[in-house]
Design a protein around this motif. Structure first.
Motif, PDB file in Angstrom:
ATOM      1  N   ARG A   1      29.359  18.156 110.252  1.00 52.32           N
ATOM      2  CA  ARG A   1      30.879  18.463 110.432  1.00 52.32           C
ATOM      3  C   ARG A   1      30.999  19.088 111.707  1.00 52.32           C
ATOM      4  O   ARG A   1      30.335  20.040 111.865  1.00 52.32           O
ATOM      5  CB  ARG A   1      31.762  18.621 109.343  1.00 52.32           C
ATOM      6  CG  ARG A   1      31.977  17.922 108.134  1.00 52.32           C
ATOM      7  CD  ARG A   1      32.591  18.501 107.214  1.00 52.32           C
ATOM      8  NE  ARG A   1      31.901  19.576 106.395  1.00 52.32           N
ATOM      9  CZ  ARG A   1      32.750  20.599 105.815  1.00 52.32           C
ATOM     10  NH1 ARG A   1      33.964  20.485 105.730  1.00 52.32           N
ATOM     11  NH2 ARG A   1      32.195  21.626 105.457  1.00 52.32           N
ATOM     12  N   PRO A   2      32.242  18.755 112.404  1.00 54.14           N
ATOM     13  CA  PRO A   2      32.243  19.653 113.770  1.00 54.14           C
ATOM     14  C   PRO A   2      32.540  21.268 113.323  1.00 54.14           C
ATOM     15  O   PRO A   2      33.324  21.581 112.380  1.00 54.14           O
ATOM     16  CB  PRO A   2      33.566  19.230 114.529  1.00 54.14           C
ATOM     17  CG  PRO A   2      34.138  18.048 113.426  1.00 54.14           C
ATOM     18  CD  PRO A   2      33.110  17.725 112.238  1.00 54.14           C
ATOM     19  N   ASP A   3      32.044  22.070 114.251  1.00 57.04           N
ATOM     20  CA  ASP A   3      32.017  23.648 114.247  1.00 57.04           C
ATOM     21  C   ASP A   3      33.446  23.709 113.846  1.00 57.04           C
ATOM     22  O   ASP A   3      33.868  24.677 112.810  1.00 57.04           O
ATOM     23  CB  ASP A   3      31.569  24.091 115.459  1.00 57.04           C
ATOM     24  CG  ASP A   3      29.957  24.153 115.482  1.00 57.04           C
ATOM     25  OD1 ASP A   3      29.388  23.739 114.472  1.00 57.04           O
ATOM     26  OD2 ASP A   3      29.411  24.634 116.342  1.00 57.04           O
ATOM     27  N   GLN A   4      34.450  23.490 114.555  1.00 56.80           N
ATOM     28  CA  GLN A   4      35.703  23.890 114.451  1.00 56.80           C
ATOM     29  C   GLN A   4      36.441  23.805 113.067  1.00 56.80           C
ATOM     30  O   GLN A   4      36.785  24.602 112.527  1.00 56.80           O
ATOM     31  CB  GLN A   4      36.605  22.972 115.345  1.00 56.80           C
ATOM     32  CG  GLN A   4      38.134  23.473 115.518  1.00 56.80           C
ATOM     33  CD  GLN A   4      38.273  24.646 116.519  1.00 56.80           C
ATOM     34  OE1 GLN A   4      37.260  24.833 117.175  1.00 56.80           O
ATOM     35  NE2 GLN A   4      39.274  25.272 116.088  1.00 56.80           N
ATOM     36  N   GLU A   5      35.777  22.553 112.402  1.00 55.77           N
ATOM     37  CA  GLU A   5      36.333  22.365 111.083  1.00 55.77           C
ATOM     38  C   GLU A   5      35.911  23.199 110.052  1.00 55.77           C
ATOM     39  O   GLU A   5      36.371  23.823 109.446  1.00 55.77           O
ATOM     40  CB  GLU A   5      36.087  20.849 111.052  1.00 55.77           C
ATOM     41  CG  GLU A   5      36.504  20.283 109.445  1.00 55.77           C
ATOM     42  CD  GLU A   5      35.918  18.773 109.184  1.00 55.77           C
ATOM     43  OE1 GLU A   5      35.685  17.982 110.004  1.00 55.77           O
ATOM     44  OE2 GLU A   5      35.747  18.479 108.093  1.00 55.77           O
ATOM     45  N   VAL A   6      34.413  23.222 110.275  1.00 59.01           N
ATOM     46  CA  VAL A   6      33.706  24.222 109.196  1.00 59.01           C
ATOM     47  C   VAL A   6      33.901  25.380 109.509  1.00 59.01           C
ATOM     48  O   VAL A   6      34.336  26.256 108.257  1.00 59.01           O
ATOM     49  CB  VAL A   6      32.305  23.946 109.436  1.00 59.01           C
ATOM     50  CG1 VAL A   6      31.321  24.852 108.395  1.00 59.01           C
ATOM     51  CG2 VAL A   6      31.566  22.500 109.570  1.00 59.01           C
TER      52      VAL A   6
ATOM     53  N   THR B   1      26.026  27.547 108.513  1.00 56.95           N
ATOM     54  CA  THR B   1      27.132  28.232 107.938  1.00 56.95           C
ATOM     55  C   THR B   1      27.859  29.129 108.798  1.00 56.95           C
ATOM     56  O   THR B   1      27.514  29.497 109.634  1.00 56.95           O
ATOM     57  CB  THR B   1      26.721  29.034 106.729  1.00 56.95           C
ATOM     58  OG1 THR B   1      25.856  29.991 107.264  1.00 56.95           O
ATOM     59  CG2 THR B   1      26.026  28.269 105.500  1.00 56.95           C
ATOM     60  N   PHE B   2      29.321  29.410 108.526  1.00 58.77           N
ATOM     61  CA  PHE B   2      30.115  30.600 108.873  1.00 58.77           C
ATOM     62  C   PHE B   2      30.310  31.672 108.118  1.00 58.77           C
ATOM     63  O   PHE B   2      30.869  31.507 106.979  1.00 58.77           O
ATOM     64  CB  PHE B   2      31.491  29.700 109.399  1.00 58.77           C
ATOM     65  CG  PHE B   2      31.009  28.977 110.721  1.00 58.77           C
ATOM     66  CD1 PHE B   2      31.456  29.395 112.087  1.00 58.77           C
ATOM     67  CD2 PHE B   2      30.773  27.599 110.517  1.00 58.77           C
ATOM     68  CE1 PHE B   2      31.419  28.520 113.170  1.00 58.77           C
ATOM     69  CE2 PHE B   2      30.374  26.649 111.640  1.00 58.77           C
ATOM     70  CZ  PHE B   2      30.741  27.175 113.014  1.00 58.77           C
ATOM     71  N   ASP B   3      29.788  32.782 108.760  1.00 58.43           N
ATOM     72  CA  ASP B   3      30.091  33.958 107.838  1.00 58.43           C
ATOM     73  C   ASP B   3      30.782  34.933 108.576  1.00 58.43           C
ATOM     74  O   ASP B   3      30.736  35.510 109.642  1.00 58.43           O
ATOM     75  CB  ASP B   3      28.770  34.346 107.558  1.00 58.43           C
ATOM     76  CG  ASP B   3      27.506  33.668 106.813  1.00 58.43           C
ATOM     77  OD1 ASP B   3      28.283  33.123 105.908  1.00 58.43           O
ATOM     78  OD2 ASP B   3      26.808  33.401 107.625  1.00 58.43           O
TER      79      ASP B   3
ATOM     80  N   LEU C   1      31.078  33.595 123.291  1.00 55.34           N
ATOM     81  CA  LEU C   1      31.990  33.233 122.028  1.00 55.34           C
ATOM     82  C   LEU C   1      31.569  31.756 122.081  1.00 55.34           C
ATOM     83  O   LEU C   1      31.918  30.988 123.103  1.00 55.34           O
ATOM     84  CB  LEU C   1      33.277  33.438 122.187  1.00 55.34           C
ATOM     85  CG  LEU C   1      33.910  34.597 121.562  1.00 55.34           C
ATOM     86  CD1 LEU C   1      35.243  34.837 121.593  1.00 55.34           C
ATOM     87  CD2 LEU C   1      33.465  34.917 120.191  1.00 55.34           C
ATOM     88  N   LEU C   2      31.096  31.180 120.822  1.00 59.83           N
ATOM     89  CA  LEU C   2      31.008  29.688 120.829  1.00 59.83           C
ATOM     90  C   LEU C   2      32.329  28.708 120.867  1.00 59.83           C
ATOM     91  O   LEU C   2      32.313  27.898 121.164  1.00 59.83           O
ATOM     92  CB  LEU C   2      30.240  29.505 119.146  1.00 59.83           C
ATOM     93  CG  LEU C   2      29.211  28.342 119.277  1.00 59.83           C
ATOM     94  CD1 LEU C   2      28.428  28.375 120.402  1.00 59.83           C
ATOM     95  CD2 LEU C   2      28.795  28.250 117.954  1.00 59.83           C
ATOM     96  N   ARG C   3      33.304  29.545 120.166  1.00 64.08           N
ATOM     97  CA  ARG C   3      34.681  28.839 120.117  1.00 64.08           C
ATOM     98  C   ARG C   3      35.167  28.963 121.467  1.00 64.08           C
ATOM     99  O   ARG C   3      35.280  30.098 122.142  1.00 64.08           O
ATOM    100  CB  ARG C   3      35.563  29.419 119.127  1.00 64.08           C
ATOM    101  CG  ARG C   3      36.820  28.720 119.201  1.00 64.08           C
ATOM    102  CD  ARG C   3      37.867  29.255 118.108  1.00 64.08           C
ATOM    103  NE  ARG C   3      38.121  30.520 118.402  1.00 64.08           N
ATOM    104  CZ  ARG C   3      38.943  31.233 117.328  1.00 64.08           C
ATOM    105  NH1 ARG C   3      39.378  30.494 116.499  1.00 64.08           N
ATOM    106  NH2 ARG C   3      39.372  32.502 117.630  1.00 64.08           N
ATOM    107  N   LYS C   4      35.490  27.912 122.063  1.00 60.05           N
ATOM    108  CA  LYS C   4      36.082  27.872 123.546  1.00 60.05           C
ATOM    109  C   LYS C   4      37.475  27.980 123.364  1.00 60.05           C
ATOM    110  O   LYS C   4      37.985  27.827 122.516  1.00 60.05           O
ATOM    111  CB  LYS C   4      35.628  26.672 124.413  1.00 60.05           C
ATOM    112  CG  LYS C   4      34.040  26.563 124.460  1.00 60.05           C
ATOM    113  CD  LYS C   4      33.746  27.728 125.455  1.00 60.05           C
ATOM    114  CE  LYS C   4      32.132  27.944 125.179  1.00 60.05           C
ATOM    115  NZ  LYS C   4      31.672  29.202 125.209  1.00 60.05           N
TER     116      LYS C   4
END
Ligand SMILES: [Zn+2]
Length: 900
Positions: A367-372, A411-413, A782-785
């Motif tokens: 799934r896309p990063d944003q969603e996860v 995973t996002f921690d 930062l990965l999230r833009k």
């Protein structure tokens, strides 16, 4: 209107209706915790029943007004008589029934309705006929006692409310309650949401209330605060937050962490506004029952009261020790570990989530990063919601890749601080002394570069290049207190050697391979003192080690006493003067005689007579001495009376005790003080030279904080001790792991991993990490833009630094922090606080950095105490010791005095 309407709001219905309504209410009503029931005299109730069943409106059985007179001890206090029995003396009716009866019949003038609550007792629900009667008083005036009744279901908060009202405590005062048992022990009623029953309050007990002093202390804890009396008197008014913390014995690690947190504006403001009181979580099994948060609040309120030069965080320390056994006692600890524990403890104590639901973590599965990421953050917040999460928690992405099947797991921690590695050099600079075979050569100090994960043989090879002595003819030893602390084998890891160890490398006369026919002798120097050594229980004369020990190869065939004596004399030639023959004969004998006399006086049991010692010596050096050597030994013994020193077999500690090892023969040469003075040149013995390698200045490594952050996000392969279970391969794999920063918190804590523990090394890295005081920008990593304007910016300013000085095993912690109110930097060193200038902050001691996101930063509300003109109306006499001149010179000066 009729007279009736005065005492009843409604015209009573017909008797049959009354009976039906009340009966059905009594039948249907169940006990529910918290509901109100009413106590009624049984006789009145029975009469009413008879009246509605048989009578008519004018019957003689008319009960009249409700009258509970028989239940009261007296009609002044309306106290219930003791030991009344249900259905004999009284009945209980539900509230609705009571209100109907009251409306129809009224109640005798002045009688209070006997409302009672249903309480949830451990095994049953019960109407609480007898509430708990408690005595209430204030800490400040224990004479003035009021009596009040509470239900067992009432909360402590309702007692507090009643007390505030009863004693006219000003609104907004912060209060604490204590309960005093009959044995007059006091216990804090910490959880105001707890019930009277759960708090074990019972009739006859006293509840004492105290209100927080203006200086942030509690009246009851005053003896523990231990402030100096002068301070108490003038109630020092300094800049809030500029306050030292007394060291309670190696607690500088704690003080350093506390100062950093204290200067984290959102957290301190949260505590200063007392917001924590509403959020204390007493039930969280992961928390500390609110105790850490309260103890922390106490420290912060005192530090920010402006009334203390320094605060003693004893209660806080005790609480921390209580909940984390690793912080018990007063050993030196890591401020980062404490910080981590504290952030976790505060979070759980203040967690607004009372019941944590179980949430199964889902893998990203493409799934896309944003969603996860959003899902992970949502899940985290569902279980964790506190001021700590609001302030310090961020999110990183962790990507694992299986080396075999290439399964990718994302995973996002959440994190509450970033532990960033420092670039580790693979090389190590060591300083060692080389001791040449040449007896006239002084030891030479060398600086050699060796592989960090290398072995002792690598050190020898490096030294060999400078000395041209083959590595195989070297022995490396750690010298400590005039003896060998350890003699290393060539294949031992260099990580055993610490930088501060005194390492000596000895040149041997033979290659190690030829050592079969040789004995490696460790030679110690000892000085005799002519008294018995009671301390060790040994009956020999007392000795103390001096000078530098030596290592030398001796052929097994030449281990006789005489040969050893001459060999040692030769080896020590640089600083031991051989006596010329005439001198030796004449004076020696005289002295020896005296000495012998002295010696025998102290050796009455004769265990350690010198011949015995010599036997041991012989054994140690030549395991199988030929029988024909015996006469020679006797001769040597007699002759020895004219020697400079005697030779003893000893153990590695240099003492002449049992357990003398045959593996590594250690011998000591024992000197009489007189002889030592005459023939041993102490001055010469201590001399050494410096090799040119020592001239090259050691370069201080400097790295950029950004490099460390990049290292944090570099792909690494998991170590064997910590593999990853691949769900596809169904086994543990040494996966590659990559961390990326996804979102950052308001206050970002960066821990510089200066303490490096790897398989090969344990060391403290003291490189300078250059970190910016302003505009630390994460937008690049930062990965999230930033996809929308609502996204917070990613620029940070420094607000605090925890420093560590010293090495692995010892050290001192301090901190730099910027006061939120005046914008001034201060240096906190336990109870001392000094002004700091910005150019002092970046050092190689910086260990934990605190950054505040720029959008949340607020401008100081006060002028800086240093740069502001003296127009301030505040007298500020306490800090005038630091005047403008000092500040311009960059000098630090004391603002506050140690109070402990
Ligand atoms: Zn796999």
């Amino acid at each position: 209107m009729t007279a009736n309407s005065r005492c009843s709001a409604a015209e009573p219905p017909g008797l049959e209706t009354q009976r039906r309504e009340i009966e059905s209410l009594l039948r249907e009503c169940e006990l529910r915790a918290g509901d109100s029931w009413y106590v009624m005299e049984r006789r009145w109730f029975e009469q009413w029943k008879e009246f509605v069943e048989n009578g008519d409106q004018n019957s003689s059985s008319f009960p009249g007004q409700i009258d509970n007179s028989e239940l009261f001890e007296d009609l002044d206090s309306y106290h219930l008589k003791e030991r009344l029995v249900e259905n004999e003396d009284f009945v209980l009716v539900p509230a609705e029934a009571w209100h109907k009866l009251l409306a129809w019949y009224g109640i005798v003038d002045g009688q209070p309705p006997l409302e009672r609550k249903v309480v949830d007792l451990p095994s049953t629900l019960k109407v609480e006929v007898y509430p708990v009667e408690i005595f209430l008083c204030l800490h400040s005036n224990m004479e003035n006692v009021i009596t009040a009744q509470f239900s067992r279901a009432d909360t402590i908060q309702s007692i507090q409310r009643a007390m505030c009202q009863g004693f006219s405590v000003p609104p907004g005062s912060e209060c604490r309650l204590w309960m005093k048992s009959s044995d007059s022990s006091c216990e804090r009623l910490r959880n105001v949401h707890m019930s009277v029953l759960d708090a074990c309050l019972s009739s006859g007990m006293t509840v004492i209330m105290e209100t927080r002093n203006a200086d942030g202390t509690w009246p009851s804890s005053r003896p523990q605060i231990m402030r100096n009396s002068v301070e108490d008197q003038d109630s020092y008014r300094g800049q809030p937050g500029v306050c030292g913390l007394t060291n309670l014995g190696n607690t500088c690690f704690m003080n350093s962490a506390l100062q950093c947190l204290s200067n984290t504006p959102p957290l301190t403001e949260y505590f200063l506004r007392s917001s924590y009181l509403e959020e204390l979580n007493f039930t969280n099994p992961l928390g500390m029952k609110g105790e850490i948060a309260e103890a922390y609040a106490d420290v912060i309120k005192q530090m920010w009261s402006g009334r203390h030069y320094s605060v003693v965080p004893r209660v806080f320390k005790t609480k921390v020790g209580h909940f984390a056994s690793q912080f018990l006692g007063y050993q030196q600890h890591d401020s980062q570990e404490l910080l981590s524990f504290l952030l976790d403890g505060l979070h759980e104590d203040l967690n607004r989530v009372k019941n944590k639901e179980y949430i199964e973590l889902r893998d990203a599965e493409g799934r896309p990063d944003q969603e996860v990421a959003e899902e992970a953050w949502r899940n985290h917040r569902r279980r964790n919601d506190s001021v700590i999460v609001d302030t310090f928690h961020g999110l990183f992405k962790s990507t694992l890749v299986c080396p075999e099947c290439h399964k990718v797991s994302v995973t996002f921690d959440p994190f509450c601080y970033l532990s960033v590695p420092l670039p580790v050099s693979k090389e190590r600079v060591m300083e060692v002394f080389f001791v040449s075979l040449d007896p006239y050569a002084k030891p030479v100090q060398h600086r050699v570069v060796v592989p960090k994960a290398g072995k002792v043989s690598d050190l020898c090879s490096a030294l060999s290049e400078m000395t041209n002595v083959p590595p195989s003819q070297m022995v490396v030893a750690d010298v400590f207190n005039h003896r060998f602390y350890k003699i290393y084998n060539a294949d031992e890891s260099l990580s055993c050697i610490l930088d501060r160890d005194d390492i000596f490398v000895y040149e041997l006369s033979v290659q190690k391979e030829e050592q079969e026919e040789h004995v490696l002798l460790a030679l110690y120097l000892r000085e005799r003192s002519h008294y018995r050594d009671y301390g060790s229980g040994s009956s020999s004369y007392g000795t103390s080690l001096f000078g530098h020990p030596l290592l030398l190869s001796v052929p097994r065939s030449s281990c006789s006493h005489e040969e050893l004596y001459n060999l040692f004399l030769q080896r020590l030639a640089r600083y031991v003067r051989p006596p010329d023959p005439s001198e030796e004969l004449e004076e020696e004998e005289e002295e020896e005689d005296e000495d012998e006399e002295e010696l025998y006086k102290t050796q009455t049991n004769g265990i350690s007579d010198e011949e015995n010692e010599e036997d041991k010596q012989e054994e140690a050096c030549s395991p199988s001495p030929p029988a024909n050597e015996q006469p020679a030994k006797r001769r040597a013994c007699r002759k020895r009376r004219k020697t400079l020193f005697t030779i003893q077999a000893v153990n590695s500690n240099g003492t002449t005790e049992r357990g003398v090892s045959r593996q590594e023969p250690y011998v000591a040469i024992d000197w009489d003080p007189e002889m030592k003075k005459r023939f041993y040149n102490e001055n010469e013995a201590e001399k050494y030279m410096k090799h040119s390698s020592m001239e090259v200045p050691q370069q201080q490594t400097t790295v950029q904080l950004q490099e460390c952050i990049e290292l944090f996000t570099t792909v690494e392969t998991l170590e064997e001790e910590n593999p990853w279970y691949c769900p596809v391969c169904k086994k543990h794999q040494l996966a590659t792991k990559k961390l990326d920063l996804w979102s950052l918190p308001e206050v970002l804590i960066i821990h510089l991993k200066r303490f490096s523990y790897t398989k090969f090394t344990r060391e403290k890295l003291d490189s300078i990490v250059e970190f910016p005081l302003r505009d630390l920008d994460f937008s690049g990593c930062l990965l999230r833009k930033n996809r929308s304007r609502e996204e917070p910016p990613s620029r940070y300013d420094l607000i605090a630094v925890s420093n560590h000085y010293g090495g692995l095993r010892d050290g001192h912690y301090t901190s730099y922090a910027r006061n939120k109110d005046n914008g001034q930097w201060y240096y906190f060193d336990d109870s001392k606080v000094t002004y700091a200038s910005e150019d002092q902050i970046v050092t190689n001691a910086a260990y934990v950095l605190f950054y505040h996101r720029q959008d949340k930063l607020r401008k100081p509300t006060l002028p800086s105490p240093i740069t502001s003109p003296a127009s301030s109306t505040e007298p500020a006499s306490d800090i005038t010791s630091c005047n403008d001149d000092d500040a311009e010179l960059g000098a630090t000066s004391y603002l506050t005095m140690e109070t402990d």
